[in-house]
Design an enzyme around this catalytic site. Sequence first.
Site, PDB file in Angstrom:
ATOM      1  N   THR A 151       0.808  -1.221   0.000  1.00  0.00           N
ATOM      2  CA  THR A 151       0.000   0.000   0.000  1.00  0.00           C
ATOM      3  C   THR A 151       0.841   1.271   0.000  1.00  0.00           C
ATOM      4  OG1 THR A 151      -0.190  -0.021   2.410  1.00  0.00           O
ATOM      5  CG2 THR A 151      -1.902  -1.161   1.173  1.00  0.00           C
ATOM      6  N   ASP A 152       0.187   2.357  -0.390  1.00  0.00           N
ATOM      7  CA  ASP A 152       0.820   3.672  -0.381  1.00  0.00           C
ATOM      8  C   ASP A 152       0.370   4.448   0.864  1.00  0.00           C
ATOM      9  OD1 ASP A 152      -1.788   4.532  -0.919  1.00  0.00           O
ATOM     10  OD2 ASP A 152      -1.370   5.015  -3.008  1.00  0.00           O
ATOM     11  N   ALA A 153       0.720   5.710   0.936  1.00  0.00           N
ATOM     12  CA  ALA A 153       0.401   6.533   2.105  1.00  0.00           C
ATOM     13  C   ALA A 153      -1.102   6.680   2.320  1.00  0.00           C
ATOM     14  CB  ALA A 153       1.046   7.908   1.969  1.00  0.00           C
ATOM     15  N   GLY A 190      -3.219   4.232   1.879  1.00  0.00           N
ATOM     16  CA  GLY A 190      -3.766   2.932   2.250  1.00  0.00           C
ATOM     17  C   GLY A 190      -4.313   2.126   1.087  1.00  0.00           C
ATOM     18  N   LEU A 191      -4.023   2.573  -0.135  1.00  0.00           N
ATOM     19  CA  LEU A 191      -4.459   1.864  -1.345  1.00  0.00           C
ATOM     20  C   LEU A 191      -3.294   1.049  -1.892  1.00  0.00           C
ATOM     21  CD1 LEU A 191      -6.147   4.909  -3.129  1.00  0.00           C
ATOM     22  CD2 LEU A 191      -7.237   3.243  -1.633  1.00  0.00           C
TER      23      LEU A 191
END
Length: 142
Positions: free
Chosen positions: A19-21, A23-24
């Site tokens: 995930t990225d920052a 949350g995806l």
Amino acid sequence: MAITPLTFPYVHRVCYADTDAAGLVYHSRYLDIFERSRAEWLAQYDLSPTKLINEFGILLPVRGLKMDFHKPAYLDDLLEISQVIEHRSKAQVTVTQTAKRKVQGNHPADMELLVSASINIVCVDTITLKPKALPDWLFNLK
């Protein structure tokens, strides 16, 4: 028209590293997930990249790809990855891979499409790195 479905089920649970920052699932992580799915499909037939190199003298690098992102995936989602051989030529194969997630509250078989990719893979000789014919047995695994 699809030639051969690769029916080996592959399920991937989204973890923090995916995930990225926000949350995806980060877009490039799908490349890793799809690669792992293809590797696991071959592994069920006792074929690994090492075996393809050492025993058959072939590499299967990605030559090109196109990805479409339809909906986001989130931490802890269970992704079902599928792949279908869409086209095969002498030394190349095009595989369509999808990542889907079950739709909550609906029929258990209902899946929503998250990501789809068309991946062009070329077969090359391990020594010369020039195109080499794909072995027919690779498409007749049972």
